[in-house]
Design a protein around this motif. Structure first.
Motif, PDB file in Angstrom:
ATOM      1  N   PHE A 184     -37.797 -95.555  19.996  1.00  0.00           N
ATOM      2  CA  PHE A 184     -37.435 -96.157  21.279  1.00  0.00           C
ATOM      3  C   PHE A 184     -35.930 -96.098  21.530  1.00  0.00           C
ATOM      4  CE2 PHE A 184     -41.652 -97.869  21.401  1.00  0.00           C
ATOM      5  CZ  PHE A 184     -41.887 -98.037  22.752  1.00  0.00           C
ATOM      6  N   GLY A 185     -35.157 -96.258  20.475  1.00  0.00           N
ATOM      7  CA  GLY A 185     -33.712 -96.181  20.617  1.00  0.00           C
ATOM      8  C   GLY A 185     -33.100 -97.539  20.886  1.00  0.00           C
ATOM      9  N   PRO A 186     -31.829 -97.698  20.473  1.00  0.00           N
ATOM     10  CA  PRO A 186     -31.154 -98.993  20.596  1.00  0.00           C
ATOM     11  C   PRO A 186     -31.134 -99.533  22.029  1.00  0.00           C
ATOM     12  CG  PRO A 186     -29.823 -97.456  19.331  1.00  0.00           C
ATOM     13  CD  PRO A 186     -30.988 -96.688  19.814  1.00  0.00           C
ATOM     14  N   ALA A 187     -30.872 -98.676  23.013  1.00  0.00           N
ATOM     15  CA  ALA A 187     -30.712 -99.172  24.387  1.00  0.00           C
ATOM     16  C   ALA A 187     -31.988 -99.837  24.883  1.00  0.00           C
ATOM     17  CB  ALA A 187     -30.318 -98.020  25.309  1.00  0.00           C
ATOM     18  N   ALA A 188     -33.142 -99.217  24.616  1.00  0.00           N
ATOM     19  CA  ALA A 188     -34.409 -99.799  25.075  1.00  0.00           C
ATOM     20  C   ALA A 188     -34.644-101.142  24.386  1.00  0.00           C
ATOM     21  CB  ALA A 188     -35.554 -98.839  24.782  1.00  0.00           C
ATOM     22  N   ILE A 189     -34.300-101.229  23.097  1.00  0.00           N
ATOM     23  CA  ILE A 189     -34.524-102.476  22.364  1.00  0.00           C
ATOM     24  C   ILE A 189     -33.570-103.555  22.866  1.00  0.00           C
ATOM     25  CG2 ILE A 189     -34.519-103.529  20.072  1.00  0.00           C
ATOM     26  CD1 ILE A 189     -35.258-100.743  18.972  1.00  0.00           C
ATOM     27  N   VAL A 190     -32.330-103.172  23.165  1.00  0.00           N
ATOM     28  CA  VAL A 190     -31.370-104.130  23.718  1.00  0.00           C
ATOM     29  C   VAL A 190     -31.897-104.706  25.029  1.00  0.00           C
ATOM     30  CG1 VAL A 190     -29.172-104.183  24.978  1.00  0.00           C
ATOM     31  CG2 VAL A 190     -29.234-103.381  22.627  1.00  0.00           C
ATOM     32  N   ASN A 191     -32.458-103.848  25.877  1.00  0.00           N
ATOM     33  CA  ASN A 191     -32.937-104.325  27.169  1.00  0.00           C
ATOM     34  C   ASN A 191     -34.238-105.106  27.041  1.00  0.00           C
ATOM     35  OD1 ASN A 191     -31.118-103.328  29.463  1.00  0.00           O
ATOM     36  ND2 ASN A 191     -31.212-101.624  28.032  1.00  0.00           N
ATOM     37  N   ALA A 192     -35.018-104.821  25.988  1.00  0.00           N
ATOM     38  CA  ALA A 192     -36.181-105.668  25.714  1.00  0.00           C
ATOM     39  C   ALA A 192     -35.707-107.030  25.220  1.00  0.00           C
ATOM     40  CB  ALA A 192     -37.073-105.006  24.670  1.00  0.00           C
ATOM     41  N   HIS A 193     -34.698-107.020  24.351  1.00  0.00           N
ATOM     42  CA  HIS A 193     -34.107-108.251  23.816  1.00  0.00           C
ATOM     43  C   HIS A 193     -33.639-109.162  24.955  1.00  0.00           C
ATOM     44  CE1 HIS A 193     -30.743-110.700  22.298  1.00  0.00           C
ATOM     45  NE2 HIS A 193     -31.276-110.613  21.099  1.00  0.00           N
TER      46      HIS A 193
END
Lengths: 252, 159
Positions: A184-193
Motif C-alpha cells: 500500500f505504501g506509507p502515504a496510503a497508510i498515513v491517510n488511513a491513519h
C-alpha cells in the motif's frame, strides 16, 4: 580593522550572487528511446534559489523539451517530488546552496512508478492505493445541522497525518514498494491513519481490515526512508506503527 | 506541450532508434493496476500472526539461545566436555528435552518466517518466489521433523 574586510566581502557577493551549477538530469523520452540517459546542463543561478528555479531556467532558456510537474511551486500541492542527489525531495523546497552546488546536482524521477517522460511519472498506482483506504469521512445516522464537533485533544491525536500533501516522496522512497508495487505504501497508510484515529469517523475498523491485508502494514520493515523523505516532516513510520498497534490492540 | 521532435534531439540520437511520435517505447504496466492477474486481497490474520510471532519468539529465543550457548560453550570446561555421554545425560531430563525442542521449533519457524519475508521483498518474479519458498518450506519441515524425532526417540544405549 574587521569592518573594511566585511564590506569588501559583502560588496563582492552583492556584485554577482550567481554561480555556475551543473544540473545532471535523467531524461527519458519514449518517442526517441526506451532507455533513459543523463544529461548535463550548465546554468548560472543564485545559490539561494531553489532546484525548481533551476529546472525553470533550463526549460525556459535552454531546452524546452524538459518535462516535469509543478503547480503551486510553494510546497503545498505536492506536484514536484523528485529524486534530487539521490534523496526524494520537493524541488520547490530544496535550495541550491543546501545540496552542495560545487558538484553536479542529480535530478531524476521518483522510483517505483512508471516514468512517462523525463521527471513525470504515472501516479495512478499511488492514487489507487490511496483510494483503497477510503480517505474520506464515513459516519452513520443523520447529518448534523452544524459542523461535527471534536475536542482539541481528539483533533491532536491525528494532527500529524493531516499534513500529507500526497507528493509520493515517502511511497517512492520505500524499498518494499520498489519491489513489486503491491504494498500500500506509507502515504496510503498515513491517510488511513488520519481517519482511523479521528473520533468523528466510524469506519476505522473497515480501514484496519483493509490494511491487515498481505500487502498492508505488516510489510513495513521500519527502514524510516519515508520519515526521512517526507517534505512535511510527518512521522510516517510512527503512524504506520500506530496502525499496527491499533490492529493488535483492537483485536485482543 | 506539443511534441517537438526536432528539439528533442537534446537527448541525443540513440543507435538503432526505432521509436518516434507514432511508435513510442512500450509503456511499462503499472504494478498496482487492477487486472485479471492481480491477486485477490487477503482478509486473513496470517500476516499479523506472523508479525506477532516474530516479536514473541524473538524474546523467548534470546533466553533460550543465550542460555544454550552459555551451557554448551562456557560453563564446566566449555566445548571440550561435549560428547555423546554429555548429550545423553542432558536428554535424560525432560527439562532439557523441552528446552531443546522449544528452541528447535521457535528458531526454525522464526528463521523460516524471516527468510519468507526476505523472499517476498527481494524475489521479483512469481516463479522465483514459488521455487525459493518451496525450497525453504521443505528444508524447514525436514529439519523440524528430524530434530523432533531425534529428541523424542533418542536412545542412550545405542550401539
Amino acid at each position: 580593522m574587521a569592518t573594511p574586510v566585511l564590506d569588501k566581502v559583502e560588496a563582492e557577493s552583492a556584485a554577482s550572487p550567481y554561480i555556475t551549477v551543473t544540473m545532471r538530469i535523467r531524461r527519458f523520452n519514449p518517442e526517441i528511446s526506451d532507455a533513459s540517459v543523463w544529461e548535463d546542463f550548465q546554468i548560472e543561478i543564485d545559490p539561494k534559489e531553489r532546484v525548481l528555479d533551476a529546472l525553470h531556467k533550463i526549460k525556459w532558456d535552454v531546452d524546452g523539451t524538459l518535462t516535469f510537474r509543478r503547480s503551486c511551486a510553494h510546497g503545498i500541492c505536492g506536484s514536484d517530488a523528485m529524486r534530487i542527489n539521490g534523496k526524494n525531495r520537493l524541488a520547490c523546497k530544496t535550495l541550491i546552496k543546501d545540496i552542495n552546488p560545487e558538484k553536479p546536482i542529480t535530478v531524476e524521477a521518483i522510483k517505483g512508478l512508471t516514468v512517462l517522460k523525463d521527471l513525470v511519472v504515472d501516479m495512478e498506482p499511488f492514487f489507487q492505493a490511496y483510494r483503497d483506504v477510503m480517505p474520506f469521512l464515513v459516519t452513520k445516522g443523520n447529518e448534523p445541522t452544524r459542523e461535527r464537533l471534536q475536542t482539541a485533544e481528539d483533533r491532536e491525536r491525528f494532527d500529524d497525518t493531516t499534513k500529507c500533501i500526497l507528493c509520493a516522496a515517502c511511497t517512492s522512497s520505500c524499498p518494499v514498494f520498489w519491489n513489486d508495487g503491491q504494498y500500500f505504501g506509507p502515504a496510503a497508510i498515513v491517510n488511513a491513519h488520519r481517519f482511523i484515529f479521528d473520533s468523528r469517523d466510524e469506519a476505522g475498523e473497515q480501514r484496519l481490515e483493509i490494511l491487515n491485508d498481505k500487502d498492508g502494514v505488516w510489510r513495513c520493515r521500519t527502514t524510516f526512508n519515508c520519515t526521512d523523505a517526507c517534505p512535511r516532516g510527518i512521522e510516517v513510520t510512527k503512524a504506520i506503527q500506530e496502525v499496527k498497534r491499533a490492529l493488535i490492540t483492537r483485536r485482543f | 506541450m506539443s511534441a517537438d521532435t526536432t528539439s528533442s534531439a537534446a537527448i541525443g540520437p540513440v543507435e538503432g532508434a526505432v521509436y518516434d511520435v507514432d511508435n513510442p517505447a512500450p509503456y511499462i504496466e503499472a504494478p498496482r493496476k487492477r487486472t485479471g492477474k492481480t491477486p485477490k486481497a487477503t482478509r486473513g490474520n496470517f500476516e499479523m500472526a506472523a508479525w506477532l510471532f516474530m516479536r514473541l519468539s524473538g524474546v523467548v529465543l534470546v533466553v533460550l539461545v543465550l542460555g544454550h550457548l552459555l551451557i554448551q560453550l562456557f560453563l564446566d570446561g566449555g566445548v571440550s566436555k561435549i560428547g555423546f555421554a554429555f548429550v545423553a545425560g542432558r536428554w535424560a531430563s525432560p527439562f532439557w528435552q523441552v528446552w531443546d525442542l522449544l528452541m528447535l521449533w521457535l528458531a526454525m519457524l522464526h528463521g523460516a518466517n524471516g527468510l519468507r519475508t526476505v523472499i517476498n521483498d527481494y524475489a521479483e518474479r512469481a516463479n522465483t518466489r514459488l521455487w525459493l519458498k518451496g525450497l525453504l518450506y521443505t528444508a524447514t519441515v525436514f529439519t523440524i521433523l528430524l530434530g523432533t524425532l531425534v529428541i523424542f526417540t533418542f536412545d542412550p544405549n545405542i550401539r
